[in-house]
Design a protein around this motif. Structure first.
Motif, short mmCIF file in Angstrom:
data_model
loop_
_atom_site.label_atom_id
_atom_site.label_comp_id
_atom_site.label_asym_id
_atom_site.label_seq_id
_atom_site.Cartn_x
_atom_site.Cartn_y
_atom_site.Cartn_z
N SER A 1 5.33 -18.53 4.00
CA SER A 1 6.28 -19.46 3.43
C SER A 1 5.52 -20.67 2.93
O SER A 1 4.34 -20.80 3.17
N GLY A 2 6.22 -21.55 2.26
CA GLY A 2 5.56 -22.75 1.79
C GLY A 2 5.17 -22.67 0.34
O GLY A 2 4.45 -23.51 -0.15
N GLY A 3 5.63 -21.68 -0.36
CA GLY A 3 5.45 -21.67 -1.79
C GLY A 3 4.23 -20.95 -2.31
O GLY A 3 3.41 -21.54 -2.99
N SER A 4 4.09 -19.71 -2.02
CA SER A 4 2.98 -18.95 -2.56
C SER A 4 3.27 -18.55 -4.00
O SER A 4 4.36 -18.78 -4.52
N ASN A 5 2.32 -17.97 -4.65
CA ASN A 5 2.47 -17.47 -6.01
C ASN A 5 3.15 -16.12 -6.05
O ASN A 5 3.37 -15.58 -7.12
N ARG A 6 3.48 -15.57 -4.92
CA ARG A 6 4.08 -14.24 -4.81
C ARG A 6 5.37 -14.16 -5.61
O ARG A 6 6.19 -15.08 -5.59
N LEU A 7 5.55 -13.05 -6.32
CA LEU A 7 6.78 -12.83 -7.07
C LEU A 7 7.77 -12.05 -6.22
O LEU A 7 7.43 -11.02 -5.64
N LEU A 8 9.00 -12.56 -6.14
CA LEU A 8 10.05 -11.93 -5.36
C LEU A 8 10.98 -11.15 -6.28
O LEU A 8 11.33 -11.62 -7.36
N SER A 9 11.40 -9.99 -5.83
CA SER A 9 12.39 -9.21 -6.56
C SER A 9 13.78 -9.80 -6.30
O SER A 9 13.96 -10.65 -5.41
N ILE A 10 14.76 -9.32 -7.03
CA ILE A 10 16.15 -9.73 -6.79
C ILE A 10 16.55 -9.40 -5.36
O ILE A 10 17.17 -10.23 -4.67
N ASP A 11 16.20 -8.22 -4.88
CA ASP A 11 16.54 -7.82 -3.51
C ASP A 11 15.91 -8.76 -2.49
O ASP A 11 16.57 -9.17 -1.53
N GLU A 12 14.63 -9.09 -2.69
CA GLU A 12 13.94 -9.97 -1.75
C GLU A 12 14.54 -11.38 -1.77
O GLU A 12 14.71 -12.00 -0.72
N LEU A 13 14.87 -11.87 -2.96
CA LEU A 13 15.46 -13.20 -3.06
C LEU A 13 16.84 -13.23 -2.40
O LEU A 13 17.16 -14.17 -1.68
N ALA A 14 17.64 -12.21 -2.64
CA ALA A 14 18.96 -12.13 -2.01
C ALA A 14 18.83 -12.10 -0.48
O ALA A 14 19.57 -12.80 0.22
N ASP A 15 17.88 -11.32 0.02
CA ASP A 15 17.61 -11.26 1.46
C ASP A 15 17.20 -12.63 1.98
O ASP A 15 17.68 -13.08 3.03
N TYR A 16 16.30 -13.27 1.27
CA TYR A 16 15.77 -14.58 1.64
C TYR A 16 16.88 -15.61 1.75
O TYR A 16 16.95 -16.37 2.72
N LEU A 17 17.79 -15.61 0.77
CA LEU A 17 18.87 -16.59 0.74
C LEU A 17 20.08 -16.16 1.57
O LEU A 17 20.98 -16.96 1.82
N GLY A 18 20.11 -14.88 1.97
CA GLY A 18 21.22 -14.38 2.76
C GLY A 18 22.51 -14.26 1.96
O GLY A 18 23.59 -14.54 2.48
N ILE A 19 22.37 -13.87 0.70
CA ILE A 19 23.52 -13.73 -0.18
C ILE A 19 23.47 -12.36 -0.86
O ILE A 19 22.42 -11.72 -0.88
N PRO A 20 24.60 -11.92 -1.42
CA PRO A 20 24.59 -10.64 -2.12
C PRO A 20 23.71 -10.66 -3.37
O PRO A 20 23.58 -11.70 -4.03
N LYS A 21 23.14 -9.52 -3.67
CA LYS A 21 22.30 -9.37 -4.86
C LYS A 21 23.07 -9.76 -6.12
O LYS A 21 22.52 -10.41 -7.01
N ALA A 22 24.34 -9.41 -6.20
CA ALA A 22 25.16 -9.73 -7.38
C ALA A 22 25.25 -11.24 -7.59
O ALA A 22 25.27 -11.71 -8.74
N THR A 23 25.27 -12.01 -6.51
CA THR A 23 25.33 -13.47 -6.63
C THR A 23 24.05 -14.01 -7.26
O THR A 23 24.10 -14.91 -8.09
N VAL A 24 22.91 -13.45 -6.89
CA VAL A 24 21.64 -13.88 -7.49
C VAL A 24 21.68 -13.60 -8.99
O VAL A 24 21.35 -14.47 -9.80
N TYR A 25 22.08 -12.39 -9.39
CA TYR A 25 22.18 -12.05 -10.81
C TYR A 25 23.11 -13.00 -11.56
O TYR A 25 22.81 -13.41 -12.67
N ASP A 26 24.23 -13.34 -10.95
CA ASP A 26 25.23 -14.19 -11.61
C ASP A 26 24.85 -15.66 -11.67
O ASP A 26 25.26 -16.37 -12.59
N ARG A 27 24.07 -16.16 -10.71
CA ARG A 27 23.90 -17.61 -10.55
C ARG A 27 22.50 -18.16 -10.78
O ARG A 27 22.36 -19.38 -10.85
#
Length: 73
Positions: A15-41
């Protein structure tokens, strides 16, 4: 404040801001929200994204910066 998070295998990713690229699934997991919300927002939220092939990717450090900017007082 940096938030550690887990990936499919259960191992804690850096954590702390690496250069790593996150997929939609990983970002949704990270934020604890549905994948559809990431796509929409993601544009409304102002999180920079990169198109890699046909998929969107998000830099971990950009997500961390966005979280810091939007932290509740």
């Amino acid at each position: 404040m940096s938030l550690p998070w887990k990936r499919n295998g259960g191992s804690v990713l850096s954590s702390g801001g690496s250069n790593r690229l996150l997929s939609i699934d990983e970002l949704a997991d990270y934020l604890g929200i549905p994948k559809a919300t990431v796509y929409d927002r993601w544009k409304v939220w102002g999180i920079p994204a990169y198109k890699v092939g046909r998929t969107l990717r998000f830099r971990e450090r950009n997500v961390e910066t966005w979280l810091e900017r939007n932290r509740a007082a």
